[in-house]
Scaffold this active site. Structure first.
Site, PDB file in Angstrom:
ATOM      1  N   SER A  83       0.773  -1.235   0.000  1.00  9.99           N
ATOM      2  CA  SER A  83       0.000   0.000   0.000  1.00  9.99           C
ATOM      3  C   SER A  83       0.808   1.292   0.000  1.00  9.99           C
ATOM      4  O   SER A  83       0.225   2.369   0.092  1.00  9.99           O
ATOM      5  CB  SER A  83      -0.946   0.005   1.210  1.00  9.99           C
ATOM      6  N   THR A 126      -9.413   2.845  -2.873  1.00 15.48           N
ATOM      7  CA  THR A 126      -8.618   3.979  -2.406  1.00 15.48           C
ATOM      8  C   THR A 126      -8.846   5.239  -3.229  1.00 15.48           C
ATOM      9  O   THR A 126      -9.181   5.170  -4.419  1.00 15.48           O
ATOM     10  CB  THR A 126      -7.116   3.630  -2.458  1.00 15.48           C
ATOM     11  N   GLU A 128      -6.586   7.005  -4.271  1.00 19.08           N
ATOM     12  CA  GLU A 128      -5.515   7.077  -5.276  1.00 19.08           C
ATOM     13  C   GLU A 128      -6.004   6.643  -6.649  1.00 19.08           C
ATOM     14  O   GLU A 128      -5.316   6.852  -7.646  1.00 19.08           O
ATOM     15  CB  GLU A 128      -4.326   6.207  -4.844  1.00 19.08           C
ATOM     16  N   TYR A 154       0.286   1.504  -7.758  1.00 25.44           N
ATOM     17  CA  TYR A 154      -0.625   1.177  -6.657  1.00 25.44           C
ATOM     18  C   TYR A 154      -2.062   1.547  -7.019  1.00 25.44           C
ATOM     19  O   TYR A 154      -2.987   0.752  -6.866  1.00 25.44           O
ATOM     20  CB  TYR A 154      -0.189   1.923  -5.394  1.00 25.44           C
ATOM     21  N   LYS A 158      -5.193  -1.030  -7.546  1.00 28.89           N
ATOM     22  CA  LYS A 158      -6.402  -0.870  -6.734  1.00 28.89           C
ATOM     23  C   LYS A 158      -7.641  -0.706  -7.613  1.00 28.89           C
ATOM     24  O   LYS A 158      -8.728  -1.174  -7.255  1.00 28.89           O
ATOM     25  CB  LYS A 158      -6.249   0.327  -5.803  1.00 28.89           C
ATOM     26  N   HIS A 184      -6.192   7.865   5.632  1.00 30.04           N
ATOM     27  CA  HIS A 184      -6.543   7.719   7.047  1.00 30.04           C
ATOM     28  C   HIS A 184      -5.313   7.225   7.794  1.00 30.04           C
ATOM     29  O   HIS A 184      -4.673   6.268   7.388  1.00 30.04           O
ATOM     30  CB  HIS A 184      -7.744   6.787   7.230  1.00 30.04           C
TER      31      HIS A 184
END
Length: 331
Positions: A83, A126, A128, A154, A158, A184
């Protein structure tokens, strides 16, 4: 009879908070751990003895099938991923296998064990995945209808996990929901992440253990919340009659510079600039300048609200690391 939950990524920040939350709800909690000699096993066994650890690997469907057959979960939370966004540029193929195809493996394991109608599945998507495209809604932020344009291996991996989850929901009638979580953080964040890197460095500077911290881009804006609040949202998604996708966010952004301001002021330092050096090595090949989320749907449909605000999160992290580093000094 108590519900059972199976969590991948049990050794990570979210896995820790989620296991603790579900245990408090009376769940029987199972956690998947990779490797016979995983160095994080001892910490889980010591701090969360209620978690039943099962050896499996998100890249190996057969091991996931065995884990499902052992745990017989009512809920499956897939938090497993490589991650760290910056690191994903260095090992893109591994990220694709773990963070992307690993989601497919988990879904297939559920289907092959006949759990597609009985096991509720949560996929950790996410912010992202947005990557900065479609930011033409000032003050509103990204919601569930915004366009995706991931700007890292990443984020791309995802996005595959996000869409394959939706595909299994539509193809097999699975109760499979995706949580599109914005940044978070918390005291359980890994030291490789910028927020925890800062809180730990501030604690060490305060205690005289180091004299500066090296960082990359200080101007990137992120929608930062507290991880302990966000796992409640994960659980709420799986309690709904129908599966869906939800953005979890605070609806406000802060720069890394603002994080530094609060963190250093927590130890009585009003000017952090003498303690911070910018290092080009920490710059990403493709940077996402701003990520702002719109949690209106989650607030309305799930009744979810964040409880810890940005200053409270920074304070919690710095004070935790002061305590941790002080204890280390006494050993």
């Amino acid at each position: 009879m108590a519900k059972a939950a199976l969590i991948t990524g049990i050794t990570g920040q979210d896995g820790y908070h989620l296991a603790e939350f579900l245990h408090g709800k009376g769940y029987e909690v199972y956690g998947i751990i990779r490797g016979q000699h995983n160095p994080k096993r001892a910490r889980v066994e010591q701090e969360q003895p209620f978690v039943k650890l099962l050896e499996a690997d998100i890249t190996d469907t057969s091991s996931l099938i065995r884990a499902i057959e052992t745990a017989r979960p009512d809920e499956f939370y897939n938090l497993a991923a490589i991650s760290h966004v910056g690191y994903s540029f260095k090992v893109p193929q591994l990220v694709a296998d773990v963070t992307g195809k690993g989601v497919l493996n988990a879904l297939e394991a559920i289907r092959l064990t006949g759990g597609e109608k009985t096991i509720r599945f949560y996929q950790a998507s996410t912010s992202e995945m947005f990557g900065g495209l479609d930011y033409n809604r000032p003050g509103k932020g990204y919601d569930e209808t915004a366009l995706f344009h991931p700007r890292s291996p990443y984020g791309v991996a995802k996005l595959y996990g996000h869409w394959i989850t939706k595909n299994y929901r539509e193809s097999y009638g699975m109760h499979a929901s995706c949580g599109i979580l914005f940044n978070h953080e918390g005291e359980r964040r890994g030291l490789e992440f910028v927020t925890r890197k800062i809180s730990n460095a501030v604690a060490r500077i305060h205690l005289g253990k180091q004299d500066h911290i090296e960082l990359g881009n200080l101007d990137a804006k992120r929608d930062w919340g507290y991880a302990g609040d966000y796992v409640v949202g994960m659980w709420l998604m799986l309690q709904q009659d129908q599966p869906d996708d939800y953005v979890l966010a605070t609806g406000e952004t802060h720069t890394i510079g603002e994080f530094l301001d609060l963190a250093f002021k927590e130890v009585g330092i009003n000017d952090w600039k003498p303690y911070v050096k910018q290092n080009p090595a920490f710059m990403r090949p493709a940077e996402v300048d701003i990520l702002l989320g719109n949690p209106a749907k989650a607030e309305a449909k799930l009744g979810w609200r964040r409880k810890v605000d940005f200053p409270g999160m920074v304070k919690l992290m710095v004070q935790h690391d002061i305590g941790l580093e002080s204890a280390t000094s006494l050993d």
